[in-house]
Design a protein around this motif. Structure first.
Motif, mmCIF file in Angstrom:
data_model
loop_
_atom_site.group_PDB
_atom_site.id
_atom_site.type_symbol
_atom_site.label_atom_id
_atom_site.label_comp_id
_atom_site.label_asym_id
_atom_site.label_seq_id
_atom_site.Cartn_x
_atom_site.Cartn_y
_atom_site.Cartn_z
ATOM 1 N N ARG A 132 -24.250 46.416 -26.866
ATOM 2 C CA ARG A 132 -24.365 45.150 -27.586
ATOM 3 C C ARG A 132 -23.387 44.128 -27.014
ATOM 4 N NH1 ARG A 132 -23.658 46.971 -32.411
ATOM 5 N NH2 ARG A 132 -21.509 46.277 -32.745
ATOM 6 N N ALA A 133 -22.196 44.561 -26.640
ATOM 7 C CA ALA A 133 -21.218 43.638 -26.057
ATOM 8 C C ALA A 133 -21.745 43.055 -24.740
ATOM 9 C CB ALA A 133 -19.890 44.354 -25.824
ATOM 10 N N ARG A 134 -22.347 43.899 -23.903
ATOM 11 C CA ARG A 134 -22.921 43.395 -22.645
ATOM 12 C C ARG A 134 -24.062 42.424 -22.926
ATOM 13 N NH1 ARG A 134 -22.075 48.855 -20.994
ATOM 14 N NH2 ARG A 134 -24.250 49.383 -21.442
ATOM 15 N N ALA A 135 -24.891 42.762 -23.916
ATOM 16 C CA ALA A 135 -26.011 41.884 -24.249
ATOM 17 C C ALA A 135 -25.526 40.531 -24.763
ATOM 18 C CB ALA A 135 -26.910 42.558 -25.294
ATOM 19 N N PHE A 136 -24.523 40.545 -25.645
ATOM 20 C CA PHE A 136 -23.969 39.292 -26.142
ATOM 21 C C PHE A 136 -23.352 38.483 -25.005
ATOM 22 C CE2 PHE A 136 -23.138 40.814 -30.787
ATOM 23 C CZ PHE A 136 -24.476 40.627 -31.069
ATOM 24 N N GLY A 137 -22.720 39.175 -24.051
ATOM 25 C CA GLY A 137 -22.118 38.479 -22.928
ATOM 26 C C GLY A 137 -23.143 37.749 -22.091
ATOM 27 N N LEU A 138 -24.254 38.422 -21.780
ATOM 28 C CA LEU A 138 -25.290 37.779 -20.975
ATOM 29 C C LEU A 138 -25.985 36.676 -21.763
ATOM 30 C CD1 LEU A 138 -26.721 40.913 -19.157
ATOM 31 C CD2 LEU A 138 -25.401 39.047 -18.151
ATOM 32 N N TRP A 139 -26.159 36.875 -23.071
ATOM 33 C CA TRP A 139 -26.719 35.820 -23.909
ATOM 34 C C TRP A 139 -25.840 34.575 -23.836
ATOM 35 C CZ3 TRP A 139 -24.564 33.307 -28.121
ATOM 36 C CH2 TRP A 139 -25.430 32.551 -28.914
ATOM 37 N N GLY A 140 -24.530 34.759 -23.937
ATOM 38 C CA GLY A 140 -23.625 33.623 -23.851
ATOM 39 C C GLY A 140 -23.649 32.952 -22.498
ATOM 40 N N VAL A 308 -20.458 26.471 -13.480
ATOM 41 C CA VAL A 308 -21.632 27.274 -13.834
ATOM 42 C C VAL A 308 -21.528 28.674 -13.248
ATOM 43 C CG1 VAL A 308 -24.146 27.378 -13.740
ATOM 44 C CG2 VAL A 308 -22.998 25.168 -13.772
ATOM 45 N N ALA A 309 -21.101 28.748 -11.999
ATOM 46 C CA ALA A 309 -21.084 30.035 -11.306
ATOM 47 C C ALA A 309 -20.182 31.039 -12.001
ATOM 48 C CB ALA A 309 -20.628 29.835 -9.856
ATOM 49 N N MET A 310 -19.140 30.547 -12.641
ATOM 50 C CA MET A 310 -18.188 31.433 -13.304
ATOM 51 C C MET A 310 -18.733 32.043 -14.592
ATOM 52 S SD MET A 310 -15.325 31.855 -11.642
ATOM 53 C CE MET A 310 -16.430 32.083 -10.251
ATOM 54 N N THR A 311 -19.700 31.371 -15.235
ATOM 55 C CA THR A 311 -20.126 31.811 -16.554
ATOM 56 C C THR A 311 -20.776 33.190 -16.522
ATOM 57 O OG1 THR A 311 -22.198 30.583 -16.341
ATOM 58 C CG2 THR A 311 -20.356 29.467 -17.427
ATOM 59 N N MET A 312 -21.671 33.419 -15.573
ATOM 60 C CA MET A 312 -22.344 34.717 -15.507
ATOM 61 C C MET A 312 -21.360 35.838 -15.193
ATOM 62 S SD MET A 312 -25.120 36.520 -15.733
ATOM 63 C CE MET A 312 -26.573 35.500 -15.531
ATOM 64 N N PHE A 313 -20.486 35.602 -14.223
ATOM 65 C CA PHE A 313 -19.510 36.622 -13.841
ATOM 66 C C PHE A 313 -18.579 36.948 -15.006
ATOM 67 C CE2 PHE A 313 -15.206 37.411 -12.036
ATOM 68 C CZ PHE A 313 -15.454 38.688 -11.539
ATOM 69 N N ALA A 314 -18.096 35.911 -15.690
ATOM 70 C CA ALA A 314 -17.156 36.126 -16.791
ATOM 71 C C ALA A 314 -17.814 36.870 -17.938
ATOM 72 C CB ALA A 314 -16.613 34.783 -17.277
ATOM 73 N N SER A 315 -19.070 36.557 -18.252
ATOM 74 C CA SER A 315 -19.753 37.216 -19.364
ATOM 75 C C SER A 315 -19.974 38.698 -19.088
ATOM 76 C CB SER A 315 -21.090 36.528 -19.633
ATOM 77 O OG SER A 315 -20.885 35.230 -20.101
ATOM 78 N N GLY A 319 -18.088 41.682 -21.182
ATOM 79 C CA GLY A 319 -18.889 42.702 -21.849
ATOM 80 C C GLY A 319 -18.448 44.105 -21.483
ATOM 81 N N ARG A 320 -18.049 44.288 -20.232
ATOM 82 C CA ARG A 320 -17.589 45.618 -19.792
ATOM 83 C C ARG A 320 -16.177 45.922 -20.298
ATOM 84 N NH1 ARG A 320 -20.653 48.071 -15.972
ATOM 85 N NH2 ARG A 320 -22.302 46.837 -14.982
ATOM 86 N N MET A 361 -12.293 23.363 -12.984
ATOM 87 C CA MET A 361 -13.639 23.572 -13.512
ATOM 88 C C MET A 361 -13.984 25.058 -13.576
ATOM 89 S SD MET A 361 -16.109 20.515 -12.136
ATOM 90 C CE MET A 361 -15.804 20.791 -10.394
ATOM 91 N N MET A 362 -13.590 25.801 -12.556
ATOM 92 C CA MET A 362 -13.842 27.240 -12.550
ATOM 93 C C MET A 362 -13.102 27.927 -13.690
ATOM 94 S SD MET A 362 -13.713 28.008 -8.441
ATOM 95 C CE MET A 362 -13.988 29.771 -8.594
ATOM 96 N N ALA A 363 -11.856 27.507 -13.934
ATOM 97 C CA ALA A 363 -11.072 28.106 -15.019
ATOM 98 C C ALA A 363 -11.697 27.817 -16.373
ATOM 99 C CB ALA A 363 -9.636 27.573 -14.976
ATOM 100 N N ALA A 364 -12.175 26.572 -16.578
ATOM 101 C CA ALA A 364 -12.803 26.225 -17.854
ATOM 102 C C ALA A 364 -14.100 26.997 -18.057
ATOM 103 C CB ALA A 364 -13.062 24.716 -17.912
ATOM 104 N N GLY A 365 -14.932 27.076 -17.012
ATOM 105 C CA GLY A 365 -16.189 27.815 -17.131
ATOM 106 C C GLY A 365 -15.970 29.298 -17.350
ATOM 107 N N PHE A 366 -15.044 29.871 -16.588
ATOM 108 C CA PHE A 366 -14.759 31.303 -16.732
ATOM 109 C C PHE A 366 -14.170 31.597 -18.105
ATOM 110 C CE2 PHE A 366 -12.276 35.122 -16.507
ATOM 111 C CZ PHE A 366 -12.993 35.974 -15.666
#
Length: 456
Positions: A132-140, A308-315, A319-320, A361-366
């Protein structure tokens, strides 16, 4: 392995619907000047094309959550996807401004049915905490990617295929989302005993719509404008009427006892604060790149890509990590990193080179995306299953309010500052302060790992 792949199909289904909803908030900004010319739209018409969708989305989120809890979240989610997709087709075929405005309003209503059910369906589909944590992360991550990629995708579509494809692109995504949801997401329980409290729903729709409209106008007119002040005052009165009705209702849409929950109420407040910081940054950065640096719409989308690029990696990472650390350290560290990023932008000077803005910008997105997973889990974990849709709706409503406030304040600061650069720096410092407040709040309301329990 095949069963493991199938286990992620509900996530794909739900996130594709959520992606459409958030994408349509920002993708229109690039297309609306062309739409205005081709449809001979007035300034008021252009504003309604842009803001009507957001107003209906924000205003009806709690209604969508209440309907999901009563009728079943999968049923309401699918109805929202179908309505959103049909309305998108209507937008693409619009012969004039009035038709397009009405279609956008209907599109916003479909979005308000999609968003609350999305989180409730993920909680239902992934009962095990780590999944569920991974799913919420990707949703975010979908929110950050869709919101920031909107100008880039819009610029590509408008410059190549025409503005109508900004809406037509939703048709295959909506069809795929509906098919996957019906085939791979389990039916949700219906709770017929949960009456839909119509007076309370009317009050909350009025409160959120008036507040969002007032905040949108504040960016254009200024905070002292009579229309803005009247909107804010009426929003407060409507919110008070909602609270009074909920206190007296036999079956309230959102029991006040839940709102008094430290985890649920505090988690929703964190969502408001980090959306305030992130979307305020995206808005002011977009204006900086286009108006001061002369970037095209496509160039602005590319300039915002580091965030934008940071959001997927951070989520994915959060989650992990949440399995080992719990949510509190991730939310606090994410907010502190985002605050450092915006403070770094403010410290970069009046006219910094673009290269000096990439790391902030990377810090804010991440940081924003890193904290979103834990705050989402905090809110959803604090609500009993019977109120999963309402809790999701509350969380997303506060986030919408945070976004609108961040954009409105950013616009006001840029308009009133002595120089454009000073307005940008002030906006970034206020955003950094919001992130710091969210970090302090997380220390108080986000449960430590030992305190977490999986909802039944």
């Amino acid at each position: 392995m095949p069963s493991e792949r199938r286990s992620w199909v509900p996530l794909l289904a739900v996130c594709s619907g959520y992606f459409m909803v958030i994408l349509d908030v920002t993708v229109i900004n690039v297309a609306v000047p062309v739409i205005g010319r081709e449809l001979s739209a007035s300034l008021t018409g252009i504003q309604w094309i842009t803001d009507g969708y957001t107003l209906v989305l924000a205003g009806f989120l709690l209604t969508g959550g209440a309907l999901g809890d009563r009728l079943g979240n999968r049923r309401v989610f699918c109805a929202g996807v179908a309505l959103f997709t049909v309305a998108s087709a209507a937008c693409a075929l619009a012969p004039g401004t009035a038709f397009l405005v009405v279609a956008r309003l209907v599109e916003g209503l479909g979005a308000a049915l999609i968003v609350p059910g999305s989180l409730a369906l993920l909680q239902q589909s992934y009962p095990e905490r780590a999944a569920r944590a991974r799913a919420f992360g990707l949703w975010g991550a979908m929110a950050g990617i869709a919101a920031s990629a909107g100008p880039l995708l819009g610029g590509l579509l408008v410059s190549t295929a025409g503005w109508r494809w900004v809406f037509l692109i939703n048709l295959p995504v909506g069809a795929a989302c509906l098919t996957l949801t019906l085939r791979h997401v389990s039916r949700s329980p219906r709770r017929a005993d949960r009456a839909l409290d119509v007076p309370a729903q009317i009050a909350v729709v009025a409160a959120v719509a008036l507040l969002t409209a007032a905040l949108n106008e504040a960016g254009r007119r200024g905070w002292s404008d009579p229309a803005v002040l009247a909107g804010l005052g009426l929003a407060v009165l409507s919110a008070a009427a909602f609270a009074l009705r909920e206190r007296l209702a036999r079956t309230p849409a959102l029991p006040l006892a839940l709102l008094r929950s430290r985890a649920l109420g505090g988690g929703a407040a964190i969502g408001l604060l980090f959306n305030f910081g992130f979307y305020g940054m995206v808005f002011t950065a977009s204006l900086e790149f286009q108006h001061q640096r002369g970037y095209s719409a496509l160039g602005t989308g590319l300039a915002l890509f580091p965030a934008v690029a940071m959001t997927m990696f951070a989520s994915v990472l959060s989650g992990r990590l949440s399995r080992r650390t719990g949510d509190r350290p991730l939310v606090i560290s994410g907010m502190l990193l985002a605050a450092l990023g915006l403070a770094g932008w403010a410290a970069a000077g009046a006219d910094p080179a673009y290269a000096a803005l990439v790391l902030p910008m990377m810090a804010a997105g991440f940081g924003t995306s890193f904290a979103l997973t834990g705050s989402t889990a905090t809110v959803m974990g604090a609500a009993p299953p019977a109120y999963a849709g309402a809790a999701s709706a509350l969380f997303n409503t506060t986030r919408q309010i945070g976004s609108a406030t961040g954009v409105a304040l950013g616009g006001s600061l840029l308009a009133s500052a002595a120089t454009y650069g000073s307005g940008i720096r002030t906006s970034m410092l206020i955003g950094a302060a919001a992130y710091l407040a969210a970090a302090l709040l997380a220390r108080w309301c986000v449960p430590a790992r030992a305190e977490r329990s999986t909802p039944a």
